[in-house]
Design a protein around this motif. Structure first.
Motif, mmCIF file in Angstrom:
data_model
loop_
_atom_site.group_PDB
_atom_site.id
_atom_site.type_symbol
_atom_site.label_atom_id
_atom_site.label_comp_id
_atom_site.label_asym_id
_atom_site.label_seq_id
_atom_site.Cartn_x
_atom_site.Cartn_y
_atom_site.Cartn_z
ATOM 1 N N CYS A 13 0.829 -1.211 0.000
ATOM 2 C CA CYS A 13 0.000 0.000 0.000
ATOM 3 C C CYS A 13 0.863 1.261 0.000
ATOM 4 C CB CYS A 13 -0.932 -0.002 1.200
ATOM 5 S SG CYS A 13 -2.248 -1.226 1.105
ATOM 6 N N THR A 14 1.941 1.238 0.764
ATOM 7 C CA THR A 14 2.850 2.385 0.818
ATOM 8 C C THR A 14 3.543 2.575 -0.533
ATOM 9 O OG1 THR A 14 3.238 2.001 3.165
ATOM 10 C CG2 THR A 14 4.838 3.372 2.010
ATOM 11 N N GLU A 19 -4.905 2.717 -0.651
ATOM 12 C CA GLU A 19 -5.518 2.469 0.649
ATOM 13 C C GLU A 19 -5.625 0.969 0.896
ATOM 14 O OE1 GLU A 19 -6.771 4.803 2.828
ATOM 15 O OE2 GLU A 19 -5.988 6.417 1.564
ATOM 16 N N PHE A 20 -5.559 0.580 2.162
ATOM 17 C CA PHE A 20 -5.751 -0.824 2.497
ATOM 18 C C PHE A 20 -7.163 -1.262 2.117
ATOM 19 C CE2 PHE A 20 -7.271 -4.144 5.322
ATOM 20 C CZ PHE A 20 -6.370 -5.146 5.007
ATOM 21 N N SER A 21 -8.123 -0.347 2.185
ATOM 22 C CA SER A 21 -9.508 -0.692 1.840
ATOM 23 C C SER A 21 -9.608 -1.161 0.381
ATOM 24 C CB SER A 21 -10.440 0.495 2.077
ATOM 25 O OG SER A 21 -10.034 1.603 1.299
ATOM 26 N N ILE A 51 -2.323 -7.109 -9.319
ATOM 27 C CA ILE A 51 -2.677 -5.873 -8.611
ATOM 28 C C ILE A 51 -2.311 -4.664 -9.449
ATOM 29 C CG2 ILE A 51 -2.129 -4.444 -6.585
ATOM 30 C CD1 ILE A 51 -1.958 -7.088 -4.996
ATOM 31 N N GLU A 52 -1.167 -4.706 -10.116
ATOM 32 C CA GLU A 52 -0.785 -3.584 -10.989
ATOM 33 C C GLU A 52 -1.771 -3.429 -12.142
ATOM 34 O OE1 GLU A 52 3.247 -4.520 -12.015
ATOM 35 O OE2 GLU A 52 4.042 -3.591 -10.189
ATOM 36 N N ARG A 53 -2.189 -4.549 -12.745
ATOM 37 C CA ARG A 53 -3.192 -4.493 -13.821
ATOM 38 C C ARG A 53 -4.503 -3.916 -13.302
ATOM 39 N NH1 ARG A 53 -1.746 -9.922 -14.735
ATOM 40 N NH2 ARG A 53 -0.006 -9.975 -16.149
ATOM 41 N N ILE A 54 -4.901 -4.378 -12.135
ATOM 42 C CA ILE A 54 -6.152 -3.905 -11.533
ATOM 43 C C ILE A 54 -6.073 -2.409 -11.272
ATOM 44 C CG2 ILE A 54 -7.524 -3.997 -9.418
ATOM 45 C CD1 ILE A 54 -6.895 -7.058 -9.380
ATOM 46 N N MET A 55 -4.944 -1.947 -10.754
ATOM 47 C CA MET A 55 -4.787 -0.516 -10.483
ATOM 48 C C MET A 55 -4.888 0.306 -11.767
ATOM 49 S SD MET A 55 -1.823 -0.623 -7.525
ATOM 50 C CE MET A 55 -1.062 0.786 -8.231
#
Length: 97
Positions: A13-14, A19-21, A51-55
């Protein structure tokens, strides 16, 4: 499972300034798997690409989590069908010539 192949969610997250949410929402939809070890939550390294794709889908294309869930489901299905087609072509090539 070794911690070497795991990344703490807090660090993720950092690093990505999220956000963690957001990670929690991805977990609720089954898009990522969060593992808790001694009260610290981790994600497998293999999931970081997802996660990178999702972002990118979420931020750049403004697709909500529900839409991302659909996109990933369809991508998995396409991969399954491609693998099945490849297997059928390989079997068919045995009977040619």
């Amino acid at each position: 499972m070794e911690n070497k192949s795991m990344v703490p969610v807090e660090l993720l997250c950092t690093h990505y300034d999220i956000e963690f949410s957001f990670i929690h929402s991805l977990q609720e939809y089954g898009l990522v798997e969060v593992t808790t070890i001694q009260e610290v939550q981790y994600i497998r390294e293999e999931q970081i690409d997802d996660i990178e794709r999702i972002m990118r889908l979420y931020n750049d294309l403004d697709i909500n989590i529900e839409g991302i869930d659909v996109v990933f489901h369809l991508l998995r299905r396409v991969n399954e069908l491609q693998n099945e087609l490849r297997a059928v072509k390989n079997r068919l090539s045995l009977y040619e010539d």
